[in-house]
Design a protein around this motif. Structure first.
Motif, PDB file in Angstrom:
ATOM      1  N   UNK A 145       0.831  -1.205   0.000  1.00 53.34           N
ATOM      2  CA  UNK A 145       0.000   0.000   0.000  1.00 53.34           C
ATOM      3  C   UNK A 145       0.868   1.259   0.000  1.00 53.34           C
ATOM      4  N   UNK A 146       0.476   2.208  -0.840  1.00 53.28           N
ATOM      5  CA  UNK A 146       1.286   3.403  -1.062  1.00 53.28           C
ATOM      6  C   UNK A 146       0.482   4.633  -0.653  1.00 53.28           C
ATOM      7  N   UNK A 147       1.168   5.611  -0.055  1.00 53.33           N
ATOM      8  CA  UNK A 147       0.533   6.858   0.368  1.00 53.33           C
ATOM      9  C   UNK A 147       0.974   7.991  -0.546  1.00 53.33           C
ATOM     10  N   UNK A 148       0.006   8.618  -1.192  1.00 55.31           N
ATOM     11  CA  UNK A 148       0.265   9.790  -2.024  1.00 55.31           C
ATOM     12  C   UNK A 148       0.211  11.034  -1.139  1.00 55.31           C
ATOM     13  N   UNK A 149       1.213  11.874  -1.243  1.00 55.54           N
ATOM     14  CA  UNK A 149       1.264  13.088  -0.436  1.00 55.54           C
ATOM     15  C   UNK A 149       1.523  14.287  -1.343  1.00 55.54           C
ATOM     16  N   UNK A 150       1.975  15.355  -0.765  1.00 54.46           N
ATOM     17  CA  UNK A 150       2.245  16.563  -1.542  1.00 54.46           C
ATOM     18  C   UNK A 150       3.725  16.860  -1.679  1.00 54.46           C
ATOM     19  N   UNK A 151       4.567  15.910  -1.355  1.00 53.54           N
ATOM     20  CA  UNK A 151       6.013  16.093  -1.409  1.00 53.54           C
ATOM     21  C   UNK A 151       6.481  16.201  -2.858  1.00 53.54           C
ATOM     22  N   UNK A 176      -7.122   6.688   7.061  1.00 49.72           N
ATOM     23  CA  UNK A 176      -6.555   7.079   8.344  1.00 49.72           C
ATOM     24  C   UNK A 176      -5.735   5.894   8.848  1.00 49.72           C
ATOM     25  N   UNK A 177      -4.892   6.095   9.844  1.00 51.56           N
ATOM     26  CA  UNK A 177      -4.140   4.956  10.376  1.00 51.56           C
ATOM     27  C   UNK A 177      -5.043   3.815  10.855  1.00 51.56           C
ATOM     28  N   UNK A 178      -6.238   4.137  11.344  1.00 47.95           N
ATOM     29  CA  UNK A 178      -7.137   3.098  11.845  1.00 47.95           C
ATOM     30  C   UNK A 178      -7.903   2.379  10.735  1.00 47.95           C
ATOM     31  N   UNK A 179      -8.119   3.038   9.589  1.00 45.47           N
ATOM     32  CA  UNK A 179      -8.957   2.469   8.524  1.00 45.47           C
ATOM     33  C   UNK A 179      -8.161   1.876   7.371  1.00 45.47           C
ATOM     34  N   UNK A 180      -6.871   2.170   7.284  1.00 46.66           N
ATOM     35  CA  UNK A 180      -6.079   1.755   6.125  1.00 46.66           C
ATOM     36  C   UNK A 180      -6.053   0.228   5.967  1.00 46.66           C
ATOM     37  N   UNK A 181      -5.964  -0.509   7.086  1.00 41.08           N
ATOM     38  CA  UNK A 181      -5.900  -1.972   6.994  1.00 41.08           C
ATOM     39  C   UNK A 181      -7.167  -2.540   6.387  1.00 41.08           C
ATOM     40  N   UNK A 217       2.752  10.521   9.438  1.00 45.49           N
ATOM     41  CA  UNK A 217       3.813   9.554   9.719  1.00 45.49           C
ATOM     42  C   UNK A 217       3.233   8.233  10.211  1.00 45.49           C
ATOM     43  N   UNK A 218       2.195   8.302  11.050  1.00 49.45           N
ATOM     44  CA  UNK A 218       1.561   7.084  11.539  1.00 49.45           C
ATOM     45  C   UNK A 218       0.878   6.316  10.406  1.00 49.45           C
ATOM     46  N   UNK A 219       0.302   7.055   9.460  1.00 50.75           N
ATOM     47  CA  UNK A 219      -0.344   6.403   8.326  1.00 50.75           C
ATOM     48  C   UNK A 219       0.678   5.631   7.496  1.00 50.75           C
ATOM     49  N   UNK A 220       1.831   6.236   7.275  1.00 45.89           N
ATOM     50  CA  UNK A 220       2.884   5.543   6.522  1.00 45.89           C
ATOM     51  C   UNK A 220       3.406   4.328   7.292  1.00 45.89           C
ATOM     52  N   UNK A 221       3.552   4.480   8.597  1.00 47.83           N
ATOM     53  CA  UNK A 221       4.020   3.351   9.406  1.00 47.83           C
ATOM     54  C   UNK A 221       2.999   2.209   9.372  1.00 47.83           C
ATOM     55  N   UNK A 222       1.717   2.580   9.421  1.00 44.48           N
ATOM     56  CA  UNK A 222       0.670   1.555   9.370  1.00 44.48           C
ATOM     57  C   UNK A 222       0.704   0.798   8.046  1.00 44.48           C
ATOM     58  N   UNK A 223       1.015   1.493   6.966  1.00 46.43           N
ATOM     59  CA  UNK A 223       1.102   0.819   5.665  1.00 46.43           C
ATOM     60  C   UNK A 223       2.224  -0.219   5.656  1.00 46.43           C
ATOM     61  N   UNK A 224       3.291   0.049   6.383  1.00 47.84           N
ATOM     62  CA  UNK A 224       4.353  -0.947   6.511  1.00 47.84           C
ATOM     63  C   UNK A 224       3.867  -2.191   7.237  1.00 47.84           C
ATOM     64  N   UNK A 225       3.041  -1.994   8.276  1.00 48.57           N
ATOM     65  CA  UNK A 225       2.481  -3.140   9.002  1.00 48.57           C
ATOM     66  C   UNK A 225       1.499  -3.913   8.122  1.00 48.57           C
ATOM     67  N   UNK A 268      -5.486  13.709  17.032  1.00 46.08           N
ATOM     68  CA  UNK A 268      -4.370  12.773  16.847  1.00 46.08           C
ATOM     69  C   UNK A 268      -4.940  11.441  16.375  1.00 46.08           C
ATOM     70  N   UNK A 269      -4.611  11.081  15.151  1.00 46.42           N
ATOM     71  CA  UNK A 269      -5.151   9.869  14.536  1.00 46.42           C
ATOM     72  C   UNK A 269      -4.087   8.777  14.566  1.00 46.42           C
ATOM     73  N   UNK A 270      -4.362   7.720  15.336  1.00 41.77           N
ATOM     74  CA  UNK A 270      -3.439   6.593  15.467  1.00 41.77           C
ATOM     75  C   UNK A 270      -4.182   5.314  15.076  1.00 41.77           C
ATOM     76  N   UNK A 271      -3.489   4.217  14.856  1.00 38.20           N
ATOM     77  CA  UNK A 271      -4.176   2.996  14.416  1.00 38.20           C
ATOM     78  C   UNK A 271      -5.270   2.515  15.359  1.00 38.20           C
ATOM     79  N   UNK A 272      -5.150   2.828  16.648  1.00 39.84           N
ATOM     80  CA  UNK A 272      -6.131   2.362  17.624  1.00 39.84           C
ATOM     81  C   UNK A 272      -7.330   3.292  17.779  1.00 39.84           C
ATOM     82  N   UNK A 273      -7.327   4.448  17.068  1.00 38.48           N
ATOM     83  CA  UNK A 273      -8.456   5.368  17.158  1.00 38.48           C
ATOM     84  C   UNK A 273      -8.019   6.813  17.103  1.00 38.48           C
ATOM     85  N   UNK A 274      -8.857   7.703  17.652  1.00 38.21           N
ATOM     86  CA  UNK A 274      -8.591   9.137  17.634  1.00 38.21           C
ATOM     87  C   UNK A 274      -8.465   9.668  19.067  1.00 38.21           C
ATOM     88  N   UNK A 275      -7.527  10.601  19.252  1.00 40.16           N
ATOM     89  CA  UNK A 275      -7.278  11.216  20.556  1.00 40.16           C
ATOM     90  C   UNK A 275      -7.202  12.724  20.344  1.00 40.16           C
TER      91      UNK A 275
END
Length: 563
Positions: free
Chosen positions: A26-32, A138-143, A186-194, A167-174
């Motif tokens: 899975x690949x993340x498109x950004x604005x870089x 989002x990190x929680x929905x990507x999987x 950054x968390x979204x990209x890390x989640x794609x690695x998982x 704050x959006x993390x794989x386990x939810x929102x804070x």
């Protein structure tokens, strides 16, 4: 060019290359600005920079999901933009290598439309294209999205949430203070690695079960996907696999488990000579027959020739029942589940249904060695219970031995040769269906060896030779065919892959597939045909439809080929 490098049901990891550049999903498109694929905003809307091409993704008429107005696809340089709603009426050009959905954000809070849209688009575009959905990950929905078949996301939603202090993390929102957009991205990209790691291990569903619990919307989407999307998922489910855990109630609805239960209910028939049904508990160790508890049961069962009359059936969640001859097959050989002695209502209903189904096949006596779990099934039929305390206590095993001897009194034991023949027939029915089982196990065919290493042998009527048709091994977890066995199955038109006319050196690659049985699944026995004759037999590495759609990758891992 698209190359699938990892599969886990509908989820996959791919390498997509164009010229000297490539990405892995899975690949993340950004604005870089340094990325070969990125999104920029201009006066007329967003621009997708796609390997050197600039593709406008915001058409002049911005339809919405609720507008019911189907916009015509816009295609440029291999990227095809389709805006929701998608009816499938407009044809996607053959040269399109990536399909982009720019307004997927509108599906975020409508689980049913999300499932329906992804399935409709993916089935329309096939396997040989990237599916890119923007504004939804989002990190929680990507999987879950990757599990449904989405290959490429963007980070706009994660960044937008971060700009509002979410704050959006794989386990939810804070809730957080300040702008946390970069942390979310950054968390979204890390989640794609998982996601990639779980996919390539064949265990993406386990990650999805964990992540879906992070929100009601994701839980609803997974439930709907397992229900309405079952056939869509089933097309890509492997018939072999690695060990996996069922730690949630939703995991009981995994498509591979449902496939197993369907096959047992619709295809499987008990060996005809089995007259006594013995219900046994499962074990933590798989396959069951190598576990300490089942070795203890065996010491009480196999005390005389009456053991050929006994049909051992393991009662378990999440499978319902596992006849002994199937305990080396997937998923019976691979699952883990928490054992607490408590049964959820879904488990009770499923187990009772499966036990009722096997009872309907007809037994003269039923022995129950389940212990406390007997409460699940004791009212389904008359049965003798044999457990005192724990099923493996000396008293319980003594009761089991005596109950089987008593039940078998006056019954003529079956010969051990008949035991092997009929047990192999039952496995073949589960694996291939009745027609193929009957064709393979004709009057001149028998089985030799000791379970679970059974060989299927046929006497050649024209000579004294013995021809091996196939073999059951626990390492493979199913019956593997020889060329001679493949000839028999091919005559009834099952598991066939037609190849183009060329000299096959090793494995059969997708580029060489002309047509394939639409019912073929990864892990199945695949029979390669050339000009109407069997050319090879091996293991399907992708589904039948995928073999036809894709142009790269191994379609059939060849075991034997015509000399």
């Amino acid at each position: 060019m698209l190359n699938v490098i990892g599969r886990s049901q509908r989820g996959r990891t791919c390498e997509y290359s164009r010229g000297d550049s490539s990405i892995k999903t899975p690949f993340i498109v950004s604005g870089d600005d340094a990325d070969d694929i990125r999104i920029s905003a201009g006066p007329e809307g967003r621009i997708l920079h796609f390997f050197g091409s600039e593709v406008p993704i915001d058409q002049k008429l911005l339809t919405s999901v609720s507008s019911r107005k189907d916009a015509e696809p816009f295609c440029k340089d291999g990227a095809c933009v389709i805006r929701l709603p998608f009816s499938g009426e407009h044809k996607i050009p053959g040269e399109a290598e990536a399909v982009v959905v720019p307004n997927a954000f509108e599906l975020r809070n409508d689980a049913r439309k999300l499932v329906e849209s992804v399935i409709k688009i993916r089935e329309n575009i096939g396997y040989n294209r990237l599916l890119c959905m923007f504004g939804i990950a989002e990190p929680s929905s990507a999987a879950l999205l990757a599990y449904m078949g989405v290959d490429v996301f963007d980070d706009s939603l994660a960044k937008a949430a971060g700009s509002m202090g979410i704050r959006s993390i794989p386990e939810g929102e804070i809730w957080s203070e300040g702008n946390v957009s970069s942390e979310n991205a950054a968390d979204l990209r890390e989640e794609c690695g998982k996601i990639a790691a779980f996919t390539e291990a064949g265990r993406l569903r386990e990650l999805v079960d964990q992540r879906a619990a992070s929100s009601p919307a994701l839980t609803a989407a997974l439930r709907i996907f397992d229900d309405a999307g079952y056939r869509y998922q089933e097309e890509c489910c492997s018939t072999v696999g690695t060990r996996f855990a069922c730690n949630t109630t939703q995991s009981l609805r995994r498509p591979d488990l449902k496939i197993y239960r369907e096959k047992v209910s619709e295809r499987y028939r008990k060996p005809e000579h089995k007259r006594i049904l013995l219900l046994l508990p499962c074990s933590a160790k798989k396959p069951y027959h190598i576990s300490k508890s089942h070795k203890a049961f065996a010491s009480a069962i196999h005390t005389a020739q009456h053991d050929t009359l006994v049909h051992e059936v393991i009662v378990t969640s999440p499978l319902g029942i596992v006849p002994r001859e199937l305990d080396v097959l997937y998923p019976a050989n691979s699952y883990d589940i928490p054992v607490t002695g408590e049964w959820k209502c879904q488990e009770k209903e499923m187990i009772r249904s499966m036990v009722s189904g096997i009872l309907s096949q007809g037994y003269e006596k039923v022995i129950c060695h389940l212990g406390d779990s007997a409460e699940l099934v004791r009212d389904l039929t008359d049965m003798e219970e044999t457990v005192v305390g724990d099923p493996t206590t000396p008293a319980s095993l003594k009761n089991l031995d005596e109950a089987l001897r008593k039940a078998a009194k006056g019954m003529e034991p079956a010969d051990y040769a008949v035991e092997r023949i009929e047990s192999v027939r039952s496995i073949l029915m589960f694996q291939f269906g009745k027609e193929a089982a009957d064709a393979l196990m004709d009057g001149s065919t028998y089985a030799i060896g000791k379970f679970p290493y059974w060989k299927i042998i046929r006497d050649d009527p024209g000579s004294k030779e013995k021809i091996q048709m196939g073999m059951l091994t626990p390492e493979r977890g199913m019956i593997s065919l020889t060329m001679e066995g493949a000839e028999v199955v091919a005559r009834i038109g099952k598991n066939i892959v037609e190849m183009t006319d060329f000299e096959m050196k090793g494995n059969l690659f997708a580029v060489g597939v002309l047509n394939a049985d639409k019912d073929l699944r990864p892990g199945d026995e695949a029979i390669v045909m050339l000009n109407g004759e069997v050319a090879a037999v091996g293991v399907a590495m992708m589904s039948g439809r995928e073999m036809v759609d894709l142009k790269r990758g191994i379609a059939v891992k060849v075991r034997h080929k015509k000399k």
